[in-house]
Design a protein around this motif. Sequence first.
Motif, PDB file in Angstrom:
ATOM      1  N   PHE A 163       0.579  -1.468  -0.146  1.00 59.26           N
ATOM      2  CA  PHE A 163      -0.112   0.133   0.121  1.00 59.26           C
ATOM      3  C   PHE A 163       0.880   1.216   0.419  1.00 59.26           C
ATOM      4  O   PHE A 163       2.150   0.849   0.722  1.00 59.26           O
ATOM      5  CB  PHE A 163      -0.511   0.365   1.047  1.00 59.26           C
ATOM      6  N   LEU A 164       0.196   2.170  -0.807  1.00 54.28           N
ATOM      7  CA  LEU A 164       1.412   3.544  -0.580  1.00 54.28           C
ATOM      8  C   LEU A 164       0.338   4.506  -1.126  1.00 54.28           C
ATOM      9  O   LEU A 164      -0.423   4.514  -2.402  1.00 54.28           O
ATOM     10  CB  LEU A 164       2.969   3.123  -2.003  1.00 54.28           C
ATOM     11  N   GLU A 165       0.277   5.252   0.046  1.00 54.18           N
ATOM     12  CA  GLU A 165      -0.889   7.041  -0.680  1.00 54.18           C
ATOM     13  C   GLU A 165       0.565   8.420   0.021  1.00 54.18           C
ATOM     14  O   GLU A 165       0.878   8.159   0.542  1.00 54.18           O
ATOM     15  CB  GLU A 165      -1.494   6.345   0.339  1.00 54.18           C
ATOM     16  N   ILE A 166       0.408   8.998  -1.061  1.00 52.98           N
ATOM     17  CA  ILE A 166       0.823  10.217  -1.431  1.00 52.98           C
ATOM     18  C   ILE A 166       0.165  11.274  -0.995  1.00 52.98           C
ATOM     19  O   ILE A 166      -0.631  11.535  -1.515  1.00 52.98           O
ATOM     20  CB  ILE A 166       2.606  10.808  -2.382  1.00 52.98           C
ATOM     21  N   ASN A 167       0.206  12.306  -0.233  1.00 50.45           N
ATOM     22  CA  ASN A 167      -0.167  13.612  -0.592  1.00 50.45           C
ATOM     23  C   ASN A 167       0.516  14.884   0.496  1.00 50.45           C
ATOM     24  O   ASN A 167       1.699  14.417   0.793  1.00 50.45           O
ATOM     25  CB  ASN A 167      -1.516  13.421   0.993  1.00 50.45           C
ATOM     26  N   ARG A 168      -0.067  15.598   0.202  1.00 44.84           N
ATOM     27  CA  ARG A 168       0.395  16.986  -0.012  1.00 44.84           C
ATOM     28  C   ARG A 168       0.194  17.691   1.333  1.00 44.84           C
ATOM     29  O   ARG A 168      -0.411  17.367   2.251  1.00 44.84           O
ATOM     30  CB  ARG A 168       0.181  18.403  -0.886  1.00 44.84           C
ATOM     31  N   LYS A 169       1.771  17.650   2.025  1.00 51.30           N
ATOM     32  CA  LYS A 169       1.245  18.138   3.463  1.00 51.30           C
ATOM     33  C   LYS A 169       0.349  18.970   3.964  1.00 51.30           C
ATOM     34  O   LYS A 169       0.470  19.925   3.230  1.00 51.30           O
ATOM     35  CB  LYS A 169       2.487  18.328   4.443  1.00 51.30           C
ATOM     36  N   PRO A 196       6.292  20.220   1.449  1.00 49.99           N
ATOM     37  CA  PRO A 196       6.833  18.903   1.625  1.00 49.99           C
ATOM     38  C   PRO A 196       6.029  17.944   1.369  1.00 49.99           C
ATOM     39  O   PRO A 196       4.308  18.431   1.178  1.00 49.99           O
ATOM     40  CB  PRO A 196       7.035  18.976   2.872  1.00 49.99           C
ATOM     41  N   LEU A 197       5.510  16.711   1.315  1.00 48.82           N
ATOM     42  CA  LEU A 197       4.493  15.416   1.338  1.00 48.82           C
ATOM     43  C   LEU A 197       4.580  14.851   2.129  1.00 48.82           C
ATOM     44  O   LEU A 197       5.342  14.128   3.034  1.00 48.82           O
ATOM     45  CB  LEU A 197       5.316  14.946  -0.252  1.00 48.82           C
ATOM     46  N   THR A 198       3.393  13.676   2.299  1.00 47.71           N
ATOM     47  CA  THR A 198       3.299  13.342   3.282  1.00 47.71           C
ATOM     48  C   THR A 198       3.226  11.997   2.440  1.00 47.71           C
ATOM     49  O   THR A 198       2.507  12.253   1.565  1.00 47.71           O
ATOM     50  CB  THR A 198       2.157  12.835   4.535  1.00 47.71           C
ATOM     51  N   ALA A 199       3.438  10.157   3.112  1.00 50.12           N
ATOM     52  CA  ALA A 199       3.277   8.844   2.795  1.00 50.12           C
ATOM     53  C   ALA A 199       3.701   8.398   3.252  1.00 50.12           C
ATOM     54  O   ALA A 199       4.061   8.201   4.320  1.00 50.12           O
ATOM     55  CB  ALA A 199       4.591   9.248   1.607  1.00 50.12           C
ATOM     56  N   THR A 200       2.137   7.418   3.622  1.00 48.13           N
ATOM     57  CA  THR A 200       2.114   6.173   4.006  1.00 48.13           C
ATOM     58  C   THR A 200       1.749   5.492   3.445  1.00 48.13           C
ATOM     59  O   THR A 200       1.674   4.979   2.009  1.00 48.13           O
ATOM     60  CB  THR A 200       0.137   7.042   4.635  1.00 48.13           C
ATOM     61  N   LEU A 201       2.876   4.053   3.621  1.00 44.52           N
ATOM     62  CA  LEU A 201       3.176   2.977   3.281  1.00 44.52           C
ATOM     63  C   LEU A 201       3.102   1.841   4.239  1.00 44.52           C
ATOM     64  O   LEU A 201       2.767   1.468   5.291  1.00 44.52           O
ATOM     65  CB  LEU A 201       4.610   3.296   1.922  1.00 44.52           C
ATOM     66  N   GLU A 202       2.827   1.104   3.298  1.00 41.30           N
ATOM     67  CA  GLU A 202       2.215  -0.826   4.227  1.00 41.30           C
ATOM     68  C   GLU A 202       3.561  -1.377   3.337  1.00 41.30           C
ATOM     69  O   GLU A 202       3.547  -2.019   2.683  1.00 41.30           O
ATOM     70  CB  GLU A 202       1.411  -1.388   4.668  1.00 41.30           C
ATOM     71  N   VAL A 203       4.670  -1.875   4.815  1.00 45.79           N
ATOM     72  CA  VAL A 203       5.622  -2.897   3.915  1.00 45.79           C
ATOM     73  C   VAL A 203       5.822  -4.668   4.684  1.00 45.79           C
ATOM     74  O   VAL A 203       4.949  -4.750   6.046  1.00 45.79           O
ATOM     75  CB  VAL A 203       7.001  -2.505   3.943  1.00 45.79           C
TER      76      VAL A 203
END
Length: 211
Positions: A163-169, A196-203
């Motif tokens: 899972f990967l989601e990138i948003n503007r901070k 800057p950006l915020t990213a949420t990921l699942e590994v």
Amino acid sequence: MTLRERWQAFTPRERGLILVAVAIALVVVVRSLPIQGLGLLSASSEDERWLEARRIRNYQKILSRRDAIARQSQELKARYQADQQRLIAGATPTQVAAELQGTISGMASAAGLNVLSSQILREEQVGPFRRVGVRLTLSGNLEGIAALLTSIETGSYDLAVTFLEINRKLGASRRPVSTRYPRPPTRTQPPPNVAPLTATLEVKTFLREPL
């Protein structure tokens, strides 16, 4: 006339010839019987030898297949053990997840990203295997996120980004630029601020499972 009377009617010479003919016939019959029996024995022996040779060939085929299966089994076992070495070691799912969490956090810091939050996900059952994972929220620029994904993809461990989601901070802004009187950039003029950006990921990764 009876047989005896007929026999007595023959002359002594005729009787002798008849006896000689009967004796010769008996000799021929007696000699032919062992030869026929020997022929039957010979045919039976040929059949037995042919059947025995066929059994031997069948056994050889079975043995060759067994050897091929054994070699293939050893190759698959070696490949499985090599794949197991690419998984994070740990006696329990909690230990593996904690090690995974530390590994991804270290990769993020090396890529210039800030770890805002980190969470261990629930263990999953995928067929006969078990899988653990972590969820991280990061902040930084796009280059740092790309560097992190490259590190995960090419690292020594077998990891997967599910899972990967990138948003503007939130709260980020750009330097305002006038469109009415634009000025050409100069060498001394600093580049515009990049939000800057915020990213949420699942590994996630699988647990080691011995054969």
